[in-house]
Scaffold this motif. Sequence first.
Motif, PDB file in Angstrom:
ATOM      1  N   LEU A  35      -1.547  -4.862  -6.223  1.00 59.42           N
ATOM      2  CA  LEU A  35      -2.380  -5.408  -5.147  1.00 59.42           C
ATOM      3  C   LEU A  35      -3.042  -6.722  -5.560  1.00 59.42           C
ATOM      4  N   LEU A  92      -6.535   4.374   2.172  1.00 63.93           N
ATOM      5  CA  LEU A  92      -5.384   3.723   2.787  1.00 63.93           C
ATOM      6  C   LEU A  92      -4.084   4.502   2.631  1.00 63.93           C
ATOM      7  N   GLU A 112     -14.105  -4.295   0.090  1.00 66.53           N
ATOM      8  CA  GLU A 112     -13.423  -4.415  -1.192  1.00 66.53           C
ATOM      9  C   GLU A 112     -12.350  -3.345  -1.304  1.00 66.53           C
ATOM     10  N   LEU A 113     -11.278  -3.669  -2.019  1.00 66.36           N
ATOM     11  CA  LEU A 113     -10.219  -2.702  -2.305  1.00 66.36           C
ATOM     12  C   LEU A 113     -10.454  -2.093  -3.674  1.00 66.36           C
ATOM     13  N   VAL A 159       0.845  -1.204   0.000  1.00 66.40           N
ATOM     14  CA  VAL A 159       0.000   0.000   0.000  1.00 66.40           C
ATOM     15  C   VAL A 159       0.879   1.252   0.000  1.00 66.40           C
ATOM     16  N   CYS A 168      -8.552   0.695  -6.382  1.00 66.32           N
ATOM     17  CA  CYS A 168      -7.349   1.470  -6.695  1.00 66.32           C
ATOM     18  C   CYS A 168      -7.651   2.469  -7.799  1.00 66.32           C
ATOM     19  N   ILE A 220      -5.850   4.367  -2.621  1.00 60.10           N
ATOM     20  CA  ILE A 220      -6.405   3.025  -2.494  1.00 60.10           C
ATOM     21  C   ILE A 220      -7.485   3.119  -1.432  1.00 60.10           C
ATOM     22  N   TYR A 221      -8.659   2.618  -1.765  1.00 54.55           N
ATOM     23  CA  TYR A 221      -9.787   2.705  -0.852  1.00 54.55           C
ATOM     24  C   TYR A 221     -10.247   1.321  -0.428  1.00 54.55           C
ATOM     25  N   LEU A 222     -10.556   1.195   0.839  1.00 58.59           N
ATOM     26  CA  LEU A 222     -11.219   0.012   1.365  1.00 58.59           C
ATOM     27  C   LEU A 222     -12.670   0.421   1.554  1.00 58.59           C
TER      28      LEU A 222
END
Length: 78
Positions: free
Chosen positions: A69, A35, A57-58, A16, A60, A23-25
């Motif tokens: 990732l 993130l 979910e991730l 990360v 990008c 980058i989002y969770l």
Amino acid sequence: MRLKTLDQVDQFLKIVDSCKGNIYLTSKYGDRFNLRSKLSQFLAIHILLDEQGDDFELHCIDYEDHDRLNSYLRTHSS
């Protein structure tokens, strides 16, 4: 994806931190953690170590980050 060991946490955070873009969770309820923020990383790690980690979910922004990732997730998924 749920992280299960501290080794996975360290590897995940290194990836990360090496990413260029955001980058989002994201939860199924629409909660988003960026993130790139250290505070969000702490919250995300707690979530990913918990049973509810599979509900997130991730996402990008950068394609190279997405590939990086995805490669990590493919080799470390259970």
